[in-house]
Design a protein around this motif. Structure first.
Motif, PDB file in Angstrom:
ATOM      1  N   GLN A  46       0.835  -1.209   0.000  1.00 37.93           N
ATOM      2  CA  GLN A  46       0.000   0.000   0.000  1.00 37.93           C
ATOM      3  C   GLN A  46       0.869   1.259   0.000  1.00 37.93           C
ATOM      4  O   GLN A  46       0.604   2.212  -0.741  1.00 37.93           O
ATOM      5  CB  GLN A  46      -0.907  -0.010   1.228  1.00 37.93           C
ATOM      6  N   LEU A  48       3.901   1.566  -1.192  1.00 34.01           N
ATOM      7  CA  LEU A  48       4.498   1.729  -2.523  1.00 34.01           C
ATOM      8  C   LEU A  48       3.466   2.273  -3.514  1.00 34.01           C
ATOM      9  O   LEU A  48       3.762   3.187  -4.297  1.00 34.01           O
ATOM     10  CB  LEU A  48       5.045   0.390  -3.038  1.00 34.01           C
ATOM     11  N   LEU A  50       0.760   4.046  -2.951  1.00 31.29           N
ATOM     12  CA  LEU A  50       0.426   5.458  -2.695  1.00 31.29           C
ATOM     13  C   LEU A  50       1.575   6.370  -3.124  1.00 31.29           C
ATOM     14  O   LEU A  50       1.351   7.457  -3.665  1.00 31.29           O
ATOM     15  CB  LEU A  50       0.095   5.673  -1.213  1.00 31.29           C
ATOM     16  N   GLN A  51       2.794   5.907  -2.905  1.00 26.26           N
ATOM     17  CA  GLN A  51       3.945   6.725  -3.323  1.00 26.26           C
ATOM     18  C   GLN A  51       3.971   6.873  -4.856  1.00 26.26           C
ATOM     19  O   GLN A  51       4.245   7.943  -5.378  1.00 26.26           O
ATOM     20  CB  GLN A  51       5.246   6.078  -2.850  1.00 26.26           C
ATOM     21  N   ILE A  52       3.669   5.773  -5.531  1.00 30.26           N
ATOM     22  CA  ILE A  52       3.651   5.833  -7.005  1.00 30.26           C
ATOM     23  C   ILE A  52       2.559   6.783  -7.471  1.00 30.26           C
ATOM     24  O   ILE A  52       2.760   7.567  -8.412  1.00 30.26           O
ATOM     25  CB  ILE A  52       3.451   4.411  -7.595  1.00 30.26           C
ATOM     26  N   PHE A  53       1.432   6.759  -6.785  1.00 29.10           N
ATOM     27  CA  PHE A  53       0.355   7.666  -7.173  1.00 29.10           C
ATOM     28  C   PHE A  53       0.787   9.120  -6.991  1.00 29.10           C
ATOM     29  O   PHE A  53       0.469   9.992  -7.800  1.00 29.10           O
ATOM     30  CB  PHE A  53      -0.907   7.376  -6.344  1.00 29.10           C
ATOM     31  N   LEU A  54       1.550   9.359  -5.934  1.00 32.51           N
ATOM     32  CA  LEU A  54       2.051  10.705  -5.670  1.00 32.51           C
ATOM     33  C   LEU A  54       3.018  11.147  -6.781  1.00 32.51           C
ATOM     34  O   LEU A  54       3.002  12.301  -7.219  1.00 32.51           O
ATOM     35  CB  LEU A  54       2.761  10.708  -4.311  1.00 32.51           C
ATOM     36  N   VAL A  55       3.849  10.208  -7.226  1.00 31.12           N
ATOM     37  CA  VAL A  55       4.788  10.515  -8.320  1.00 31.12           C
ATOM     38  C   VAL A  55       3.986  10.855  -9.584  1.00 31.12           C
ATOM     39  O   VAL A  55       4.305  11.820 -10.295  1.00 31.12           O
ATOM     40  CB  VAL A  55       5.737   9.320  -8.585  1.00 31.12           C
ATOM     41  N   PHE A  57       0.974  12.094  -9.679  1.00 32.83           N
ATOM     42  CA  PHE A  57       0.336  13.395  -9.461  1.00 32.83           C
ATOM     43  C   PHE A  57       1.313  14.543  -9.764  1.00 32.83           C
ATOM     44  O   PHE A  57       0.923  15.584 -10.269  1.00 32.83           O
ATOM     45  CB  PHE A  57      -0.165  13.486  -8.010  1.00 32.83           C
ATOM     46  N   MET A  58       2.589  14.326  -9.450  1.00 35.98           N
ATOM     47  CA  MET A  58       3.549  15.412  -9.637  1.00 35.98           C
ATOM     48  C   MET A  58       3.806  15.715 -11.104  1.00 35.98           C
ATOM     49  O   MET A  58       4.194  16.816 -11.452  1.00 35.98           O
ATOM     50  CB  MET A  58       4.860  15.104  -8.907  1.00 35.98           C
ATOM     51  N   TRP A  69       1.338   2.223 -17.335  1.00 33.50           N
ATOM     52  CA  TRP A  69       2.308   2.965 -16.518  1.00 33.50           C
ATOM     53  C   TRP A  69       2.258   2.501 -15.063  1.00 33.50           C
ATOM     54  O   TRP A  69       3.293   2.230 -14.450  1.00 33.50           O
ATOM     55  CB  TRP A  69       2.039   4.469 -16.618  1.00 33.50           C
ATOM     56  N   GLY A  72       3.615  -1.041 -14.745  1.00 40.65           N
ATOM     57  CA  GLY A  72       5.078  -1.005 -14.865  1.00 40.65           C
ATOM     58  C   GLY A  72       5.709  -0.414 -13.623  1.00 40.65           C
ATOM     59  O   GLY A  72       6.718  -0.915 -13.112  1.00 40.65           O
ATOM     60  N   ALA A  73       5.091   0.654 -13.095  1.00 40.01           N
ATOM     61  CA  ALA A  73       5.653   1.346 -11.930  1.00 40.01           C
ATOM     62  C   ALA A  73       5.672   0.436 -10.705  1.00 40.01           C
ATOM     63  O   ALA A  73       6.678   0.366  -9.990  1.00 40.01           O
ATOM     64  CB  ALA A  73       4.856   2.609 -11.647  1.00 40.01           C
ATOM     65  N   ASN A  76       8.262  -2.417 -11.173  1.00 37.53           N
ATOM     66  CA  ASN A  76       9.617  -1.887 -11.024  1.00 37.53           C
ATOM     67  C   ASN A  76       9.905  -1.576  -9.544  1.00 37.53           C
ATOM     68  O   ASN A  76      10.969  -1.925  -9.023  1.00 37.53           O
ATOM     69  CB  ASN A  76       9.729  -0.618 -11.883  1.00 37.53           C
ATOM     70  N   ALA A  77       8.938  -0.945  -8.885  1.00 36.12           N
ATOM     71  CA  ALA A  77       9.135  -0.559  -7.480  1.00 36.12           C
ATOM     72  C   ALA A  77       9.289  -1.803  -6.596  1.00 36.12           C
ATOM     73  O   ALA A  77      10.124  -1.820  -5.695  1.00 36.12           O
ATOM     74  CB  ALA A  77       7.961   0.286  -7.006  1.00 36.12           C
TER      75      ALA A  77
ATOM     76  N   ILE B   3       1.229   9.841   4.250  1.00 36.83           N
ATOM     77  CA  ILE B   3       0.605   9.365   3.016  1.00 36.83           C
ATOM     78  C   ILE B   3       0.343   7.863   3.146  1.00 36.83           C
ATOM     79  O   ILE B   3       0.490   7.110   2.205  1.00 36.83           O
ATOM     80  CB  ILE B   3       1.442   9.686   1.755  1.00 36.83           C
ATOM     81  N   LEU B   9      -3.099  11.087   1.556  1.00 37.21           N
ATOM     82  CA  LEU B   9      -2.497  11.318   0.239  1.00 37.21           C
ATOM     83  C   LEU B   9      -3.193  12.470  -0.488  1.00 37.21           C
ATOM     84  O   LEU B   9      -2.536  13.385  -1.000  1.00 37.21           O
ATOM     85  CB  LEU B   9      -2.595  10.034  -0.603  1.00 37.21           C
ATOM     86  N   LEU B  53       8.201  22.997  -7.879  1.00 38.38           N
ATOM     87  CA  LEU B  53       7.689  22.400  -9.122  1.00 38.38           C
ATOM     88  C   LEU B  53       7.501  23.464 -10.198  1.00 38.38           C
ATOM     89  O   LEU B  53       7.865  23.273 -11.363  1.00 38.38           O
ATOM     90  CB  LEU B  53       6.354  21.685  -8.845  1.00 38.38           C
ATOM     91  N   ILE B  91       9.853  11.041  -0.206  1.00 35.72           N
ATOM     92  CA  ILE B  91       9.782  10.755  -1.649  1.00 35.72           C
ATOM     93  C   ILE B  91       9.585  12.031  -2.462  1.00 35.72           C
ATOM     94  O   ILE B  91      10.148  12.184  -3.550  1.00 35.72           O
ATOM     95  CB  ILE B  91       8.673   9.706  -1.942  1.00 35.72           C
ATOM     96  N   ARG B  95      12.318  13.523  -5.117  1.00 35.99           N
ATOM     97  CA  ARG B  95      11.894  13.771  -6.498  1.00 35.99           C
ATOM     98  C   ARG B  95      12.204  15.223  -6.910  1.00 35.99           C
ATOM     99  O   ARG B  95      12.683  15.495  -8.016  1.00 35.99           O
ATOM    100  CB  ARG B  95      10.409  13.440  -6.616  1.00 35.99           C
ATOM    101  N   PRO B 132      12.220   3.241  -3.986  1.00 40.78           N
ATOM    102  CA  PRO B 132      11.818   2.283  -5.032  1.00 40.78           C
ATOM    103  C   PRO B 132      10.715   2.809  -5.943  1.00 40.78           C
ATOM    104  O   PRO B 132      10.643   2.429  -7.106  1.00 40.78           O
ATOM    105  CB  PRO B 132      11.311   1.081  -4.231  1.00 40.78           C
ATOM    106  N   ALA B 133       9.866   3.714  -5.435  1.00 39.84           N
ATOM    107  CA  ALA B 133       8.748   4.206  -6.249  1.00 39.84           C
ATOM    108  C   ALA B 133       9.190   5.220  -7.297  1.00 39.84           C
ATOM    109  O   ALA B 133       8.373   5.673  -8.093  1.00 39.84           O
ATOM    110  CB  ALA B 133       7.687   4.821  -5.345  1.00 39.84           C
ATOM    111  N   GLU B 171       8.660  -1.204 -20.166  1.00 38.99           N
ATOM    112  CA  GLU B 171       7.917  -1.813 -19.060  1.00 38.99           C
ATOM    113  C   GLU B 171       6.806  -0.878 -18.562  1.00 38.99           C
ATOM    114  O   GLU B 171       5.733  -1.324 -18.153  1.00 38.99           O
ATOM    115  CB  GLU B 171       8.879  -2.126 -17.902  1.00 38.99           C
ATOM    116  N   PHE B 172       7.064   0.432 -18.632  1.00 44.58           N
ATOM    117  CA  PHE B 172       6.070   1.417 -18.195  1.00 44.58           C
ATOM    118  C   PHE B 172       5.058   1.727 -19.311  1.00 44.58           C
ATOM    119  O   PHE B 172       4.210   2.589 -19.140  1.00 44.58           O
ATOM    120  CB  PHE B 172       6.760   2.721 -17.772  1.00 44.58           C
TER     121      PHE B 172
END
Lengths: 169, 382
Positions: A46, A48, A50-55, A57-58, A69, A72-73, A76-77, B3, B9, B53, B91, B95, B132-133, B171-172
């Motif tokens: 969970q 990971l 949520l962190q991917i979702f944040l990435v 969003f950015m 995506w 894949g994310a 990979n994570a 988060i 989040l 940003l 994170i 970033r 990792p994310a 992969e993505f």
């Protein structure tokens, strides 16, 4: 009511993306992949996801095919997470429970060096560095002590540190 | 802010979206004011992730057209990003820092500062490695780093890196970046001297790059294809590629890239011995590169001008230009060997029959020596 609906006029909604829908479509999927395919614990999966979702969003414009995506994310994570975890070795309990030893030889040279370096500086600089590095004051606290703004206090600390480094060489 | 839950989040995302909205007019105003950005005092209200940003986005948009301003904006980004360390989840901070370092690396690359660019990219990667994310962001930095390595003449390493990113982007499901990574691999092969292979790869990538909608990348592709065609002796194909590249860059308003295409066009004119047309282009490019603090490129253009002057039998002007180039190379910190080589060229200009060949030899050496400082200059054999 969904989180996004509650904030109909929010800055998030003005970004023009229905993040709530994207979340619902992909976060559970990512958690499922992490748990089922990579055997990551549910709570870590969970985090990971949520962190991917944040990435996402950015910089959502980076993502054209959202499903591919996110899949894949998370894959990979999870691989990176498992690699990192495999490298971690737990400390034996007798070390974990012991506080870090404090030998004078560890801290004395540093403190002596600091004192010598301080002696090359103006009294205002000495005070700023002493407060920040030896007494652990934060920048806003130093600003209050020196009756100045935090921005100036920050500049002062970094300038004095640079001077100390240059003069002590 | 946590988060760990959806609510946490979304609250964080809302906060950052608000910060971005607040930051947008400030950044616009900052850019419009034309105020010098060095040593700017950063107000407390600017210390937000949203501001970083927005600043980063503005700086990225300027990295080609105005690298000096872009770098200054990126430095403000870095300064804020390091300052807000404790206010946001790790994170986000990683970033933000990595993105700023990546863009700083690119600006250094535009300014020919390759070592600085390598360091900035390495710093960006170090920021990302603990999270990792951030694998996708990591691949983006590696692709950029690989592209810089090509110009640093570390072709094998560059190829290995950019090809690995193509697999990650696949992969993505990001076919656009797969195409860009394949383009970077073709550039590496081009720089390694595999002109025929590179030309074929460039040509085969045109539809894929067109599909990405990234006009800037398409223009760069045509520019590279033009150079490959020129070096293969296919001058009409080269001219057509340069024409397409320039038209796109003009439409985009990417003036630095327009100048780079003009450089290729002028060199093509040299192949056709059209010195009269090439000379004013070289002279304009030289002053532009100097003004943009691109000393290496300016110095190389100086050597192009020397070649024109030698070819049109104006040896005393050629000597003056060589003197000027020596001074500039010295100020730019070019290595001693390269400066000796240019000195050597100045001496050789007194013998016109050898001069043109010597110019070419020295120019090639100077180009290589930027990234291979230990490379020996072998004096011209009579």
């Amino acid at each position: 009511m969904t989180v996004l609906a509650e904030k109909a006029q929010s800055a998030l909604s003005r970004m023009g993306i229905d993040f709530d829908a994207v979340y619902n479509a992909h976060v559970p999927l990512m958690i499922g992949i992490a748990v089922d395919r990579f055997h990551v614990s549910h709570s870590d999966a969970q985090t990971l996801a949520l962190q991917i979702f944040l990435v996402y969003f950015m910089k959502p414009e980076d993502v054209k095919d959202a499903r591919a995506w996110f899949v894949g994310a998370i894959s990979n994570a999870c691989r990176q997470y498992l690699r990192t975890r495999a490298r971690d070795v737990e400390l034996p309990p007798e070390i974990v429970n012991e506080p870090d030893p404090e030998f004078p030889a560890d801290w004395l040279p540093n403190r002596m060096t600091a004192r010598q370096a301080f002696s090359c500086l103006t009294s205002r600089c000495q005070l700023a560095l002493q407060l920040h590095y030896l007494e652990g004051y934060s920048i806003p606290e130093i600003a209050a002590q020196l009756h100045t703004t935090p921005a100036y206090a920050k500049k002062l600390v970094s300038r004095c540190l640079r001077q100390a480094r240059e003069r002590y060489k | 802010m946590s988060i760990e839950t959806k609510e946490g989040l979304f609250a964080l995302m809302e906060e950052i979206a608000e910060e971005r909205e607040a930051a947008r007019p400030i950044v616009e105003q900052l850019l419009a004011s034309g105020e010098p950005l060095e040593d700017i005092e950063i107000p407390e209200g600017w210390r937000t992730a949203g501001m970083v940003l927005e600043l980063c986005e503005a700086a990225t948009a300027l990295s080609d057209a105005n690298p000096i301003c872009s770098l200054q904006l990126q430095l403000i980004c870095i300064s804020i990003a390091y300052d807000i360390d404790v206010s946001y989840p790790a994170i986000i901070v990683a970033r933000l820092k990595a993105n700023a370092w990546k863009e700083i690396g690119f600006t250094h690359f535009v300014q020919n500062a390759y070592e600085a660019s390598f360091h900035a990219h390495n710093t960006a990667l170090a920021q990302l490695s603990a999270e990792p994310a951030l694998g996708y962001e990591q691949a983006k930095v590696v692709l950029r780093y690989g592209s810089v390595l090509i110009f640093g003449r570390r072709h094998e390493e560059a190829l290995r890196l950019v090809e690995s990113t193509a697999r990650i982007f696949a992969e993505f499901g990001d076919q656009d970046r797969v195409a860009v990574a394949q383009f970077a691999a073709a550039v590496a092969r081009h720089h390694r001297g595999e002109l025929g292979v590179a030309r074929k790869e460039y040509e085969s990538l045109i539809p894929a790059i067109e599909r990405t909608g990234q006009l800037d990348t398409l223009a760069r592709l045509y520019n590279n294809l033009g150079s490959a065609c020129r070096d293969l002796g296919d001058r009409s194909a080269a001219a057509e590629c340069y024409r397409r590249s320039k038209a796109i860059q003009l439409e985009l308003g990417n003036l630095v890239q327009v100048d780079k295409v003009d450089w290729g066009i002028a060199r093509l004119m040299m192949v056709d011995s059209d010195f009269v047309k090439a000379e004013p282009i070289f002279r304009r490019l030289r002053s532009v590169f100097l003004a943009r603090r691109m000393p290496d490129d300016a110095g190389e253009v100086a050597l192009d001008i020397v070649e024109v002057l030698v070819a049109t039998n104006r040896l005393s002007e050629a000597k003056d230009m060589t003197e000027q180039a020596i001074r500039e190379f010295r100020e730019a910190g070019l290595n001693d060997q390269a400066i000796t080589a240019v000195h050597y060229l100045r001496d050789l200009l007194s013998t016109p029959q050898q001069a043109r060949q010597a110019v070419k030899r020295v120019r090639a050496y100077v180009e290589k020596s930027k990234t291979e400082p230990d490379l020996l200059f072998l004096p011209f054999e009579p």
